[in-house]
Design an enzyme around this catalytic site. Structure first.
Site, PDB file in Angstrom:
ATOM      1  N   MET A  20      -3.505  -0.812 -12.353  1.00  0.00           N
ATOM      2  CA  MET A  20      -4.745  -1.322 -11.784  1.00  0.00           C
ATOM      3  C   MET A  20      -5.487  -0.195 -11.064  1.00  0.00           C
ATOM      4  O   MET A  20      -4.874   0.523 -10.285  1.00  0.00           O
ATOM      5  CB  MET A  20      -4.469  -2.456 -10.795  1.00  0.00           C
ATOM      6  CG  MET A  20      -4.210  -3.779 -11.470  1.00  0.00           C
ATOM      7  SD  MET A  20      -2.552  -3.931 -12.152  1.00  0.00           S
ATOM      8  CE  MET A  20      -1.610  -4.233 -10.680  1.00  0.00           C
ATOM      9  N   CYS A  21      -6.764  -0.070 -11.330  1.00  0.00           N
ATOM     10  CA  CYS A  21      -7.548   1.026 -10.755  1.00  0.00           C
ATOM     11  C   CYS A  21      -8.993   0.581 -10.572  1.00  0.00           C
ATOM     12  O   CYS A  21      -9.404  -0.461 -11.069  1.00  0.00           O
ATOM     13  CB  CYS A  21      -7.533   2.255 -11.674  1.00  0.00           C
ATOM     14  SG  CYS A  21      -5.909   2.902 -12.073  1.00  0.00           S
TER      15      CYS A  21
END
Length: 430
Positions: free
Chosen positions: A1-2
């Site tokens: 996740m970014c």
């Protein structure tokens, strides 16, 4: 996740193009900051990326990358031409074709091969057509996901979304942010879908796996980052981007163990199925008047670290050996992971004072950055040396201060147990 964000001239105070990203990876997935100089490879060269061998161009550009120790590619970086990129995992309805070129490698390959956004689109379109994408994308897992990107250059930026061998690109207007879901609808200007009969395809509607995407809370995070930038539009600076990388929302009582889904931009790990991830590195790229520089923390936890200057054409400080999944003697990332975990253990009590000191030091650095960008290589080298020295001295003081007291994780028992588990897995003594 970014999460990746970009602000273009007209949205920034000084007309710079600013791109920033937090690299959110598995808890013990150490990151390493590297600089790779321009290189002439000659004819017929090949290169092994994470999962396969591909053709190498004659020349690769000077790049600065923040990368996981186990991948060929990187999470975020920039090159000597002012091209910068951040990537996002996106979950699609396209089956993996096996060992193709994965999204993390795509980022490095675009930066090594492109001199502007249009060339970056050409690079990824060509890679997808020739090699497809696929292969394991997780350190400890065996999962596949496709890639979303923001790529910027000296003048503008594009969002590039992929799904299997398909792709679409749209131009950014003003500012933009992306997270772990397709952001391109039918507003693309180039796509592998060009020439399809009927109405222009909605890329997200055609390819997104909405159920898998929901688990990572990408729409919530994208709204949060977009709204943050909107509040500062016309006066966005490096400080704005740094604050956004550390943004945990407006709740003054926030604690990292709250919430079962990862809805915060500054991602902290917590003992829930979808939150065994944390922000393990961050970088801001600045492109202005034909010049480029970056600001990197080279350590985990953007809200407990200091951003320091980096340049193409200038060697990085000695960051020790490439860190591994367990505590690596001499590695910069693992040294300051001790600081990160000490702060996480008593977040509410420690962070405000630490952040006030670190912000003041950063503001000194940020104020000097524009002048040094115009300077000589020797001036840039001296600036890097001095800023990293001052930052490390400040971080060392806090690490010594926090290490002098017993280590005990405050708050939820499951949160304490999680950190005990991951510290043991890393053979780490905080």
């Amino acid at each position: 996740m970014c999460d990746t964000f970009v602000a273009l001239p007209g949205s920034t105070t000084d007309g710079a193009v600013l791109l920033a990203k937090n690299a959110d990876t598995e808890i013990n997935e150490a990151q390493h900051l590297v600089r790779l100089p321009r290189r002439d490879w000659g004819e017929g060269a090949v290169v092994r990326v994470s999962h396969r061998v591909i053709r190498q161009p004659r020349v690769t550009w000077d790049v600065v990358l923040n990368k996981s120790f186990w991948t060929y590619g990187a999470e975020i970086g920039f090159n000597e031409w002012g091209v910068a990129c951040g990537n996002e995992a996106v979950f699609t309805n396209q089956a993996s074709e096996g060992d193709g070129v994965m999204l993390i490698d795509h980022l490095r390959l675009m930066l090594e091969r492109a001199r502007d956004c249009d060339e970056a689109v050409d690079v990824i379109a060509g890679l997808l057509e020739e090699y497809g994408q696929g292969g394991n994308c997780e350190l400890r897992g065996n999962s596949h996901f496709d890639g979303g990107f923001i790529v910027s250059d000296m003048k503008g930026a594009v969002e590039i979304q992929t799904a299997g061998r398909h792709w679409a690109a749209k131009r950014v207007q003003g500012f933009a942010s992306i997270s772990n879901v397709h952001s391109v609808r039918d507003d693309w200007y180039r796509s592998s879908l060009q020439g399809d009969p009927g109405p222009k395809a909605d890329f997200r509607a055609r390819f997104t796996d909405e159920a898998k995407s929901w688990c990572t809370a990408p729409d919530e995070r994208q709204r949060a980052s977009h709204d943050f930038l909107a509040r500062h539009a016309g006066r966005i600076t490096v400080r704005t981007m740094a604050d956004l990388l550390r943004y945990t929302g407006e709740d003054p009582g926030y604690h990292p163990f709250q919430g079962e889904r990862p809805t915060r931009i500054c991602m902290h790990a917590a003992p829930y199925e979808f939150r065994f991830w944390q922000a393990t590195g961050a970088l801001i790229s600045v492109a202005l008047d034909g010049r480029v520089m970056g600001w990197a923390n080279a350590a985990s936890g953007p809200d407990v670290q200091i951003l320091k200057p980096v340049f193409c054409g200038v060697d990085l400080p000695d960051l020790g050996p490439m860190p591994r999944e367990t505590d690596t003697p001499g590695a910069y990332w693992w040294k300051y992971e001790r600081l990160h975990r000490r702060v996480m253990a008593d977040y509410r009590a420690v962070k405000p004072e630490l952040r006030a000191e670190f912000d003041a030091l950063e503001d000194r650095f940020f104020a000097e950055g524009p002048r040094v960008m115009k300077g000589t290589t020797a001036e840039k080298r001296a600036f890097v040396t001095e800023c990293w020295r001052l930052a490390d001295e400040a971080a060392d003081r806090w690490l010594a201060r926090l290490s002098s007291r017993p280590f005990a994780v405050q708050g939820d028992p499951a949160y304490a147990a999680m950190w005990q588990q991951f510290n043991a897995a890393a053979a780490l003594q905080p």
